[in-house]
Design an enzyme around this catalytic site. Structure first.
Site: not given
Ligand code: NAP
Length: 475
Positions: A175, A250, A284, A382
């Protein structure tokens, strides 16, 4: 902006076939630089997840038992097809993320493909069968992997996750983020052309709260590999715990670039600014905190302010552009809110601030903040936007203490004329990766977090091992 036919999608891919999701729903993909609708994608539902997990389970028998060399061969074909579609992948990344052309080319696509290639090269370094006394320890694929990815590095993040899973012998339900599903479709197209067997990779774009939630909860999923925010990661963990499945997380970061007193200050500050601003700070591992010795603080603030003020913001398709927009209006409001809060907490704006650059698109003015009081929220939370704070440190110990004073631990940098000294400081940082003096990216080295940055490791041998079970057989 053209609406390329490759971006007009409405289907899910399940069990080797494209079909309309059972919801029959589609979502719109916006170009964050122009706010135009450039594409569409399926919005799958819970029933589609059920179908995809069933297909992945069925395909697991053969794929999981196939010799690793055969898997690598098929996946190498996939990698080569992706390489041949390089320009389309770059255009797609520019359109769905708003990343400047050169960042999309070298970082999103270039590094993404390098990570996939490193998985293929490192497959041989996994101890698939390891003698231990009278036992043989076997490493076997865990089963069906639910892979959930974010929008900030969409193509790279998908490859960093499913590359390891597929080499391991897992079958995958993917997904991608709702805001950036287009590159995932292109990865799927190429995987089919490369001859990946039916059901090995299944694509179910849709909303996290529906599709992601159903994947995390599903009793027939063996591992959830999640990249995203710490809050959602905690929720996914709790959901997945009901069926005791493995969860690899992650998550977010708040990383520091530590400049020691013997470093080349200009090089260190310019390198740190580049690390903080890459991809409009939506990374990130961004070094969003710059820690410098007190005696050189004023000079460092000036260099950082000038370097950020010199950045060219604008059209991501213009090769001269350094900084594109952030992903959405919501993200823009979040970032600007962080800056306003920091100023209310006593920070001084060196350059940038909360004023929106003129024109359309979700642009944020890149910002440097100085004189931020210890305890200010911006030093520990962050921001995920083009915002850098500069802090003054009494000495090396103070720099290490400050760098470690966040709940996260994803990345970091140390700058010094003495590499042994820099290495020593790197050892003291509670974080998963550290770059010394602007060292280059290594796609075979493990990437992952300490603390609230997560518990998984992606890339190289470690990114494969996250998808393996361990069995001992005694003779
Ligand atoms: P997010 O809101 O947590 O979303 C990540 C993924 O989870 C998306 O595909 C999202 O779907 C999905 N999701 C949302 N609610 C969910 C639920 N209840 N159950 C299962 N999945 C769900 O994060 P983001 O805003 O896309 O990304 C930014 C964050 O990612 C930042 O905090 C960044 O630091 C972190 N990040 C970490 C790494 C690493 O390697 N450590 C790398 C890149 C990014 P939707 O798209 O539909 O919301």
């Amino acid at each position: 902006m053209t609406r390329r036919p490759e971006w007009q999608r409405a289907e899910v891919h399940v069990g080797g076939a494209w079909r309309i999701p059972r919801t029959a729903a589609t979502g719109i993909v916006e170009d964050p630089a122009t706010e135009e609708h450039v594409g569409t994608a399926a919005e799958a539902g819970v029933d589609d997840v059920d179908d995809a997990v069933r297909a992945a389970r069925q395909a697991f028998g053969d794929w999981g038992r196939s010799p690793v060399k055969e898997r690598v061969e098929v996946l190498r074909g996939w990698h080569d097809l992706l390489l041949a579609r390089h320009d389309l992948l770059v255009d797609t990344t520019v359109a769905e993320v708003g990343a400047p052309f050169s960042v999309a080319k070298h970082a999103h696509v270039g590094m993404g493909l390098a990570v996939l290639e490193a998985y293929l090269d490192e497959a041989a370094s996994v101890a698939w069968e390891e003698p231990v006394g009278t036992s043989v320890v076997l490493r076997e694929p865990i089963g069906v992997a639910a892979c959930i990815t974010p929008w900030n590095w969409p193509l790279y993040q998908v490859l960093a996750k499913i590359g390891g899973a597929l080499v391991a012998g897992c079958t995958v339900v993917l997904k991608p983020a709702e805001l950036t599903p287009l590159s995932a479709y292109l990865l799927m197209d190429a995987a089919l052309e490369a001859g990946l067997p039916a059901g090995v990779l299944n694509l179910v774009p849709g909303k996290g709260a529906i599709v992601g939630e159903a994947m995390a909860r599903h009793p027939d999923v063996d591992v959830v590999s999640f990249t995203g925010s710490t809050g959602v990661g905690a929720h996914v963990s709790a959901t997945a715990a009901q069926s005791i499945k493995r969860v690899c997380l992650e998550l977010g970061g708040k990383s520091s670039s530590v400049v020691l007193d013997d470093a080349d200050l200009a090089a260190a500050v310019h390198g740190s600014v580049a690390g903080a601003m890459l991809n409009s700070g939506q990374t990130c591992s961004a070094w969003s905190r710059l820690l410098v010795p007190r005696a050189r603080y004023a000079e460092a603030v000036e260099i950082a302010g000038q370097a950020v003020a010199d950045l060219r913001i604008g059209d991501p398709r213009d090769e001269a552009t350094d900084l594109g927009p952030v992903i959405s209006e919501k993200q823009r409001a979040d970032v600007v809110g962080h800056v306003a809060r920091a100023v209310a907490d006593g920070a001084r704006v060196v350059t940038g601030g909360t004023v929106r650059p003129s024109g359309r698109g979700h642009f944020v003015t890149p910002t440097v903040l100085a004189d931020v009081p210890e305890g200010a929220v911006i030093l520990t939370e962050e921001v995920f936007g083009p915002v850098l704070t500069v802090e003054s440190c009494v000495d090396q110990d103070d720099a290490v203490r400050r760098a470690n004073a966040t709940p996260y631990g994803l990345h970091g940098a140390v700058w010094s004329a003495d590499e042994d000294r820099a290495f020593d400081v790197a050892r003291r940082l509670r974080t998963g990766q550290v770059d010394l003096n602007g060292a280059v990216f290594n796609p075979a080295a493990p990437f992952g977090g300490y603390g609230r940055s997560g518990n998984g490791r992606e890339m190289g041998r470690w990114g494969i091992e996250d998808f393996l079970e361990i069995k001992s057989v005694q003779r």
